[in-house]
Design an enzyme around this catalytic site. Sequence first.
Site, short mmCIF file in Angstrom:
data_model
loop_
_atom_site.label_atom_id
_atom_site.label_comp_id
_atom_site.label_asym_id
_atom_site.label_seq_id
_atom_site.Cartn_x
_atom_site.Cartn_y
_atom_site.Cartn_z
N GLY A 161 26.92 -16.42 -2.23
CA GLY A 161 26.53 -17.88 -2.23
C GLY A 161 25.13 -18.18 -1.51
CG HIS B 220 0.03 -0.84 8.04
ND1 HIS B 220 -0.62 0.23 7.91
CD2 HIS B 220 0.45 -1.50 6.68
CE1 HIS B 220 -0.72 0.45 6.55
NE2 HIS B 220 -0.06 -0.32 5.89
CG HIS B 221 3.71 -2.80 6.49
ND1 HIS B 221 3.17 -3.94 6.83
CD2 HIS B 221 3.29 -2.67 5.60
CE1 HIS B 221 2.35 -4.33 5.93
NE2 HIS B 221 2.46 -3.47 4.99
CD GLU C 271 7.95 -8.45 -0.35
OE1 GLU C 271 7.15 -7.85 -0.46
OE2 GLU C 271 8.23 -9.70 -0.24
CG ASP D 244 -0.28 0.10 2.52
OD1 ASP D 244 0.85 -0.65 2.76
OD2 ASP D 244 -0.82 0.37 3.56
CG ASN E 191 22.53 -33.73 -6.17
OD1 ASN E 191 21.54 -32.95 -5.78
ND2 ASN E 191 23.74 -33.23 -6.53
N GLY F 285 19.43 -33.77 -2.34
CA GLY F 285 19.77 -32.92 -1.34
C GLY F 285 20.83 -32.03 -1.35
CG ASP G 222 17.63 -32.14 -5.24
OD1 ASP G 222 18.84 -31.57 -4.79
OD2 ASP G 222 17.68 -33.26 -5.00
CD GLU H 170 24.82 -26.80 1.86
OE1 GLU H 170 24.77 -27.65 0.93
OE2 GLU H 170 24.42 -25.65 1.70
#
Length: 573
Positions: free
Chosen positions: A422, A123-124, A60, A38, A479, A481, A452, A485
Amino acid sequence: MASDIRTSELKDPIDVAEYLFRRLHEVGVRGVHGVPGDYNLVALDYIPKAGLNWVGNVNELNAGYAADGYARVKGISAVVTTFGVGELSLLNAIAGGYSEFVPIVHIVGTPSTLSQRDGMLLHHTLGNGNFEVFSEMSKNISCAMAKLNDPHEAATLIDNAIRECWVQSRPVYITLPTDMVQKRVEGERLKKPIDLNHPPNETEKEDYVVDVVLKYLHEAKNPIILVDACAQRHRVLEEVHELIEKSNLPTFVAPMGKGAVNETLPNYGGVYAGDGSNEGVRERVESSDLILSIGAIKSDFNTAGFTYRISQLSTIDFHSNYIRVKYSEYPGVCMQGVLKKVVAKMGKVNIQPGPKASNEIAHEDKEMSNKEVISHDWLWPRVGQWLQPNDIVITETGTANFGIWETRFPTGVLALSQVLWGSIGYSVGACQGAALAAKETGNRRTVLFVGDGSFELTAQEVSTMIRQGLKPIIFLINNSGYTIERYIHGFEAAYNDISEWNYTNLIPTFGGTPENSKTYQVKTKQEAEDLFNDKEFAAAGKLQFVEMFMPKDDAPKALKLTAEASAKNNAKV
């Protein structure tokens, strides 16, 4: 409260919002990303009046990623959010743009200057009357701030912010209060374009630096050129290409500099990333007695875990705001002017040939049965054979970012990645922005490689691609996951697993039809080979989504090396 400029004082009165959007049009923006709220709705009405198109994103964060991708293709971008809740959702993407030198104009629709002055409980807000808290959060990830609270200053602040965004190649932050949108400013200013030129170097200082560079270059027995991301971000590729072609020196790129040079040139040798370098590259680069390093960003993932073995005593660093010759630094000297004069005065230099980059698939992989699973060693050279000149290639943080190092590009290919910041999921939004920019500039083919796990963070942006009539080719690497990591820590840990989605079913869910999209699943080398040879697929006449299955425990060599180095660095005490 904002005070008016008397219209009689203005030669050509124009509303603040229209002035802002017309200036964005002037510097090349055509599509404006963002999410309505708004506090920005009235401002959004001015977008078509300025000859711009509203893209409209799912959220966003995705809008920010899209603006990042758009800017890397078009040179600058714009994204509009609403005060507080909207702008904070965007900050991760803006921080990435700041980190990686991407020029994004962030426009925030805010409550009226009267509401802010009176500290109203709106608001916000945080409910404490502080309307500055969110702009303070953006301050350290913006190279300029423009708070359009006064029409007497608005036009000047807009022009300065856009100029700084372009020259520094980093995001800027502009607030547009609701009661400022329709305030009148001097439209006569629009007749004079914003000066986007970088301030020239002091001639005497520049000439001295050029002489020092040439002295060491002519003394060197086996010099090489190493190009990185800031050569692209600070718009010196023309000078870099002249240097490469005129000198004929062996030329290499860092991972973040992938696509910065013409990889079909005979003196192009491949990617240098310390231990993660292409075959033969590390030995050649590290044995050089002089490295012309242009626009370097020596981060962990860009150096395969800080495995560079280059001495500063054999390096000349070229940057946007300084030159460093060995251990002598020359602040305030821009590389563009220096490179131009070095090329002009260079003459003959000593050359020792370097390795030749290729898309040759390793013999052991080539001889494998076509029924076998798709491996990274096979995939990335094969991608290099399939890519076309002038493609835009986006790779996600993870296997794709590291795998693309093994791909030699055809001429004119533009590579987009986020090696330094990253943020996983970045590439999907960036693909939307890049594909839109490609559509605006002549329908260059846009190709995305995403894992994925990363895809699941930002998958909704595919719906924006479909709604905007964009036609990227999306390769989803299934693959199972978070591979990077896994290699850093917790290979079998539950936190590196993800939900199993029916990925190809998402396309019709997001509005895809047989007329505007097509999906594929490939599980073997033969199926992938058939797809790469499919002329209709290569023509990219519609959005195409390919779910490509790869082993959970397979990863590019460079990823494994970098992950191991990252794990060791994380464990230091």
